[in-house]
Design a protein around this motif. Structure first.
Motif, mmCIF file in Angstrom:
data_model
loop_
_atom_site.group_PDB
_atom_site.id
_atom_site.type_symbol
_atom_site.label_atom_id
_atom_site.label_comp_id
_atom_site.label_asym_id
_atom_site.label_seq_id
_atom_site.Cartn_x
_atom_site.Cartn_y
_atom_site.Cartn_z
ATOM 1 N N UNK A 36 0.806 -1.428 0.187
ATOM 2 C CA UNK A 36 -0.167 -0.157 0.050
ATOM 3 C C UNK A 36 0.794 1.212 -0.049
ATOM 4 N N UNK A 37 1.747 1.335 0.788
ATOM 5 C CA UNK A 37 2.774 2.348 1.003
ATOM 6 C C UNK A 37 3.490 2.292 -0.476
ATOM 7 N N UNK A 38 4.063 1.438 -1.095
ATOM 8 C CA UNK A 38 4.465 1.554 -2.362
ATOM 9 C C UNK A 38 3.627 2.008 -3.613
ATOM 10 N N UNK A 39 2.251 1.753 -3.562
ATOM 11 C CA UNK A 39 1.416 2.139 -4.505
ATOM 12 C C UNK A 39 1.351 3.629 -4.291
ATOM 13 N N UNK A 40 1.181 4.003 -3.125
ATOM 14 C CA UNK A 40 0.880 5.466 -2.660
ATOM 15 C C UNK A 40 2.169 6.445 -3.075
ATOM 16 N N UNK A 41 3.237 5.971 -2.943
ATOM 17 C CA UNK A 41 4.567 6.659 -3.071
ATOM 18 C C UNK A 41 4.337 6.668 -4.721
ATOM 19 N N UNK A 42 4.192 5.448 -5.411
ATOM 20 C CA UNK A 42 4.267 5.333 -6.901
ATOM 21 C C UNK A 42 3.303 6.362 -7.442
ATOM 22 N N UNK A 43 2.200 6.613 -6.885
ATOM 23 C CA UNK A 43 1.199 7.372 -7.567
ATOM 24 C C UNK A 43 1.574 8.995 -7.272
ATOM 25 N N UNK A 53 2.125 12.086 -15.710
ATOM 26 C CA UNK A 53 1.599 11.927 -14.253
ATOM 27 C C UNK A 53 1.194 10.521 -14.197
ATOM 28 N N UNK A 54 1.464 9.924 -13.010
ATOM 29 C CA UNK A 54 0.864 8.500 -12.847
ATOM 30 C C UNK A 54 -0.709 8.348 -12.551
ATOM 31 N N UNK A 55 -1.549 7.770 -13.288
ATOM 32 C CA UNK A 55 -3.118 7.774 -13.057
ATOM 33 C C UNK A 55 -3.397 6.473 -12.421
ATOM 34 N N UNK A 56 -2.377 5.319 -12.177
ATOM 35 C CA UNK A 56 -2.633 4.081 -12.105
ATOM 36 C C UNK A 56 -1.342 3.504 -11.001
ATOM 37 N N UNK A 57 -2.057 2.978 -9.818
ATOM 38 C CA UNK A 57 -1.068 2.555 -8.892
ATOM 39 C C UNK A 57 -0.209 1.445 -9.905
ATOM 40 N N UNK A 58 0.980 0.877 -9.278
ATOM 41 C CA UNK A 58 1.621 -0.161 -9.890
ATOM 42 C C UNK A 58 0.875 -1.528 -10.142
ATOM 43 N N UNK A 59 -0.064 -1.702 -9.261
ATOM 44 C CA UNK A 59 -0.714 -3.034 -9.270
ATOM 45 C C UNK A 59 -1.844 -2.893 -10.556
#
Length: 166
Positions: A36-43, A53-59
């Protein structure tokens, strides 16, 4: 002889090595409850210079194209490093190994993009690859190998057959 097709080394690196690295990182983050932290930082990676710009999380990304993979290589180490901050003292050495492994493979990838090489750049690439091989086992912790997966599939098949008989 010159008519033979030549492999696209950079494409092989991007879609091969970096794809595996991403999968390893994702599994690692799940294992250590950091996804969850990884996805939040990714975004949160901002659109900057040539980054979109990132519109989707890694997953949520189901397939990577060449441009996305190249962009990702520019910020992946920062995302991994920030995602692994604040671990317990027991996790710290493991997290540091994951960061070093990621750094080494990305460094190798960056050197591979040079248009030409000399002894120094080839030496840097060799050092980065050696470092990657030194630390890659950190991503294999908790992962089943091919033999274990094959054995599990055989057992699963046997259980299904046994259940159908009973």
């Amino acid at each position: 002889m010159s008519d033979l097709p030549k492999p696209d080394l950079l494409h092989t690196l991007q879609m091969g090595m970096l794809d595996h690295l991403q999968k390893w990182i994702s599994h690692f983050m799940k294992t250590y409850e950091r996804l969850d932290k990884y996805n939040a930082i990714w975004l949160s990676v901002p659109a900057y210079h040539n980054l979109t710009p990132k519109t989707k999380s890694y997953e949520e990304v189901s397939q990577w194209n060449r441009k996305e993979m190249k962009e990702m290589s520019q910020y992946l180490l920062g995302v991994v490093t920030q995602s692994l901050r604040g671990g317990s003292p027991a996790q710290s050495p493991i997290f540091n190994r994951a960061i070093e492994c990621t750094r080494a493979l990305l460094e190798f990838y960056m050197y591979a993009q040079y248009k030409s090489h000399d002894d120094a750049t080839l030496s840097y690439m060799e050092d980065a690859l050696s470092c990657f091989h030194t630390f890659k086992d950190v991503f294999l912790l908790g992962r089943a190998g091919k033999k274990a997966k094959a054995k599990a599939n055989v057992l699963r098949t046997e259980l299904v057959k046994k259940r159908k008989v009973d």
